[in-house]
Scaffold this active site. Structure first.
Site, PDB file in Angstrom:
ATOM      1  N   SER A 151      -7.089  -2.458  -2.979  1.00 42.17           N
ATOM      2  CA  SER A 151      -8.491  -2.358  -2.543  1.00 42.17           C
ATOM      3  C   SER A 151      -9.083  -3.749  -2.616  1.00 42.17           C
ATOM      4  CB  SER A 151      -9.275  -1.435  -3.471  1.00 42.17           C
ATOM      5  OG  SER A 151     -10.671  -1.586  -3.243  1.00 42.17           O
ATOM      6  N   TYR A 174     -12.070   2.205 -11.388  1.00 40.68           N
ATOM      7  CA  TYR A 174     -11.336   2.058 -10.118  1.00 40.68           C
ATOM      8  C   TYR A 174     -10.968   0.593  -9.897  1.00 40.68           C
ATOM      9  CZ  TYR A 174     -10.523   2.209  -5.032  1.00 40.68           C
ATOM     10  OH  TYR A 174      -9.986   2.078  -3.769  1.00 40.68           O
TER      11      TYR A 174
HETATM   12  N1  LIG Z   1     -11.491   4.390   2.079  1.00 39.62           N
HETATM   13  C1  LIG Z   1     -11.679   3.152   1.668  1.00 39.62           C
HETATM   14  O1  LIG Z   1     -12.697   2.506   1.989  1.00 39.62           O
HETATM   15  C2  LIG Z   1     -10.666   2.461   0.810  1.00 39.62           C
HETATM   16  C3  LIG Z   1     -10.848   1.106   0.515  1.00 39.62           C
HETATM   17  C4  LIG Z   1      -9.921   0.451  -0.259  1.00 39.62           C
HETATM   18  C5  LIG Z   1      -8.812   1.117  -0.725  1.00 39.62           C
HETATM   19  N2  LIG Z   1      -8.649   2.441  -0.440  1.00 39.62           N
HETATM   20  C6  LIG Z   1      -7.456   3.098  -0.949  1.00 39.62           C
HETATM   21  O2  LIG Z   1      -6.843   3.848   0.064  1.00 39.62           O
HETATM   22  C7  LIG Z   1      -6.237   5.002  -0.473  1.00 39.62           C
HETATM   23  C8  LIG Z   1      -6.730   6.234   0.280  1.00 39.62           C
HETATM   24  O3  LIG Z   1      -8.141   6.298   0.163  1.00 39.62           O
HETATM   25  P1  LIG Z   1      -9.000   7.336   1.008  1.00 39.62           P
HETATM   26  O4  LIG Z   1     -10.332   6.715   1.217  1.00 39.62           O
HETATM   27  O5  LIG Z   1      -8.229   7.817   2.167  1.00 39.62           O
HETATM   28  O6  LIG Z   1      -9.195   8.510  -0.065  1.00 39.62           O
HETATM   29  P2  LIG Z   1      -9.224  10.089   0.125  1.00 39.62           P
HETATM   30  O7  LIG Z   1      -9.652  10.491   1.494  1.00 39.62           O
HETATM   31  O8  LIG Z   1     -10.027  10.603  -1.034  1.00 39.62           O
HETATM   32  O9  LIG Z   1      -7.715  10.488  -0.046  1.00 39.62           O
HETATM   33  C9  LIG Z   1      -7.076  10.376  -1.282  1.00 39.62           C
HETATM   34  C10 LIG Z   1      -6.039  11.459  -1.372  1.00 39.62           C
HETATM   35  O10 LIG Z   1      -5.421  11.387  -2.657  1.00 39.62           O
HETATM   36  C11 LIG Z   1      -4.939  12.673  -2.992  1.00 39.62           C
HETATM   37  N3  LIG Z   1      -5.052  12.873  -4.434  1.00 39.62           N
HETATM   38  C12 LIG Z   1      -6.159  13.117  -5.181  1.00 39.62           C
HETATM   39  N4  LIG Z   1      -5.836  13.271  -6.460  1.00 39.62           N
HETATM   40  C13 LIG Z   1      -4.489  13.123  -6.539  1.00 39.62           C
HETATM   41  C14 LIG Z   1      -3.559  13.217  -7.601  1.00 39.62           C
HETATM   42  N5  LIG Z   1      -3.953  13.493  -8.870  1.00 39.62           N
HETATM   43  N6  LIG Z   1      -2.258  13.039  -7.321  1.00 39.62           N
HETATM   44  C15 LIG Z   1      -1.835  12.777  -6.055  1.00 39.62           C
HETATM   45  N7  LIG Z   1      -2.663  12.697  -5.006  1.00 39.62           N
HETATM   46  C16 LIG Z   1      -3.981  12.877  -5.252  1.00 39.62           C
HETATM   47  C17 LIG Z   1      -5.814  13.685  -2.237  1.00 39.62           C
HETATM   48  O11 LIG Z   1      -4.958  14.539  -1.503  1.00 39.62           O
HETATM   49  P3  LIG Z   1      -4.733  16.101  -1.877  1.00 39.62           P
HETATM   50  O12 LIG Z   1      -6.093  16.676  -2.157  1.00 39.62           O
HETATM   51  O13 LIG Z   1      -4.123  16.632  -0.642  1.00 39.62           O
HETATM   52  O14 LIG Z   1      -3.840  16.104  -3.063  1.00 39.62           O
HETATM   53  C18 LIG Z   1      -6.654  12.846  -1.284  1.00 39.62           C
HETATM   54  O15 LIG Z   1      -6.591  13.305   0.037  1.00 39.62           O
HETATM   55  C19 LIG Z   1      -6.584   5.021  -1.961  1.00 39.62           C
HETATM   56  O16 LIG Z   1      -5.509   4.504  -2.699  1.00 39.62           O
HETATM   57  C20 LIG Z   1      -7.776   4.097  -2.044  1.00 39.62           C
HETATM   58  O17 LIG Z   1      -7.894   3.477  -3.290  1.00 39.62           O
HETATM   59  C21 LIG Z   1      -9.541   3.129   0.313  1.00 39.62           C
END
Ligand SMILES: NC(=O)c1ccc[n+]([C@@H]2O[C@H](COP(=O)([O-])OP(=O)(O)OC[C@H]3O[C@@H](n4cnc5c(N)ncnc54)[C@H](OP(=O)(O)O)[C@@H]3O)[C@@H](O)[C@H]2O)c1
Length: 264
Positions: A151, A174
Site C-alpha cells: 500500500s 494497517y
Molecule cells: N483499495 C485500495 O485503495 C487499496 C490501496 C492500497 C492497497 N490495497 C490492498 O489491496 C488489497 C485488496 O484491497 P481491496 O480494497 O480490494 O479490499 P477488499 O475489497 O476489502 O477485499 C479484501 C478481501 O480480503 C478478503 N479477506 C477478508 N478477511 C480475510 C481473512 N481473514 N483471510 C483471508 N481473506 C480475507 C475478503 O474476501 P472474502 O470475504 O471473500 O473472504 C475481501 O474481499 C489489500 O491487500 C489492500 O491492503 C488496497
C-alpha cells in the site's frame, strides 16, 4: 536459446494462480487479469460458495480451468487446508497473489491491543501461505512467483486533513501491517531466490471502492498529482508482469502504481 517474444513472456497459459481475497474490489480485477492472460485461477475466499461462484464468472482462455477454495488468513489450519484443497483441485500452484486482508476497526486514538494484534496477524497469514507455496514449488520443481499486496501507506504517512471531520484516520495498524509486508518481501526474496521462487510486492496507491465516503475521496483526489483515484483495471498489467516470465529477473522489489502519490 531463442529470444522469447513479448507475447510469450506475458503468456500465463498452463500456469495456475492462487488469489486470496479474489472476490474483493481489487482482487476481482487481479483475478480477471491473470485469467485473461491464460492462467488457471484458484479463487480464495473465507466462504467456499462465494469463491466457487466467482470462479465460474472468470474468463476462460484456451483450456484454462478455474476453482474455488476456502481460506482464512487468521487461522493457520484453514491456510493449510486451503493450500491442500487448491493443489488437490488444480494439481499445482505457480503464482500466489497474497491480496486478501481483514481490516481491524479503530485509528491511532482508539484502537485496542486486540484489534492491533489481529491486524498484524494478516502478515502471519501472508507469510504462512507464501511458505506453503514455496515448499510446494521446491517439491515439484519449476519455481513460483509470489506477489504481496502493499500500500502507499507502507511507504508514506497519510494526510490527517484528508480524513478529519469525515471518517476515522487511516488505520495505524494497517500502516504497520503493510510496511511489514514490503520488508517481508525482501527477506523472503533473498532466501528463496536460489529455489526459483520470486517474491515481489505490488503496491497500489488510492483505489477506493465505491462504498468509500465521497467527501473523503474528493479530498484524496486533491492529494494526487494525477488528480484522480486509480481504477482496479490499472493494476492488471502490473500483476501479469509480476506473475509472468516478463519479470523473470526481478525479485524482492516493490512495484508502485499510485498516480504519483508517493512521488511528491
Ligand atoms: N483499495 C485500495 O485503495 C487499496 C490501496 C492500497 C492497497 N490495497 C490492498 O489491496 C488489497 C485488496 O484491497 P481491496 O480494497 O480490494 O479490499 P477488499 O475489497 O476489502 O477485499 C479484501 C478481501 O480480503 C478478503 N479477506 C477478508 N478477511 C480475510 C481473512 N481473514 N483471510 C483471508 N481473506 C480475507 C475478503 O474476501 P472474502 O470475504 O471473500 O473472504 C475481501 O474481499 C489489500 O491487500 C489492500 O491492503 C488496497
Amino acid at each position: 536459446m531463442a529470444e522469447p517474444t513479448i507475447q510469450q513472456l506475458f503468456d500465463l497459459s498452463g500456469k495456475t494462480a492462487l488469489v486470496t481475497g479474489a472476490t474483493g474490489w481489487l482482487g476481482a480485477a487481479l483475478s480477471r487479469a491473470l485469467a485473461e492472460a491464460g492462467a488457471n485461477v484458484v479463487v480464495s475466499s473465507r466462504k467456499q460458495e462465494k469463491a466457487q461462484a466467482f470462479a465460474r464468472e472468470l474468463p476462460v482462455r484456451n483450456a484454462a480451468r478455474h476453482y474455488g477454495i476456502e481460506m482464512d488468513y487468521l487461522d493457520p489450519a484453514s491456510i493449510e487446508r486451503g493450500v491442500a484443497d487448491a493443489i488437490r483441485q488444480a494439481g499445482r500452484i505457480d503464482i500466489l497473489v497474497n491480496n486478501g486482508y481483514e481490516l481491524s476497526p479503530g485509528d491511532l486514538t482508539n484502537i485496542t491491543p486486540e484489534a492491533f494484534n489481529k491486524q498484524l496477524s494478516n502478515a502471519t497469514g501472508c507469510f504462512l501461505l507464501a511458505r506453503h507455496i514455496h515448499d510446494h514449488a521446491v517439491q515439484r520443481g519449476g519455481g513460483a512467483s509470489i506477489i504481496m499486496l502493499g500500500s502507499m501507506y507502507a511507504l508514506v504517512g497519510s494526510y490527517p486533513d484528508a480524513y478529519a471531520g469525515i471518517c476515522q484516520a487511516s488505520s495505524v495498524a494497517y500502516h504497520t501491517l503493510k510496511g511489514g509486508i514490503v520488508q517481508m518481501t525482501r527477506h523472503l526474496a533473498v532466501y528463496w531466490a536460489k529455489d526459483g521462487v520470486r517474491v515481489n510486492t505490488l503496491t497500489p496507491g488510492p483505489f477506493p471502492a465505491p462504498t468509500a465516503p465521497r467527501a473523503m475521496v474528493e479530498r484524496l483526489c486533491t492529494k494526487s498529482p494525477m488528480g484522480r483515484m486509480g481504477r482496479p483495471d490499472e493494476l492488471k498489467g502490473a500483476v501479469v508482469f509480476l506473475a509472468s516470465d516478463a519479470s523473470g529477473y526481478m525479485t524482492g522489489q516493490n512495484v508502485v502504481i499510485d498516480g504519483g502519490w508517493t512521488a511528491w
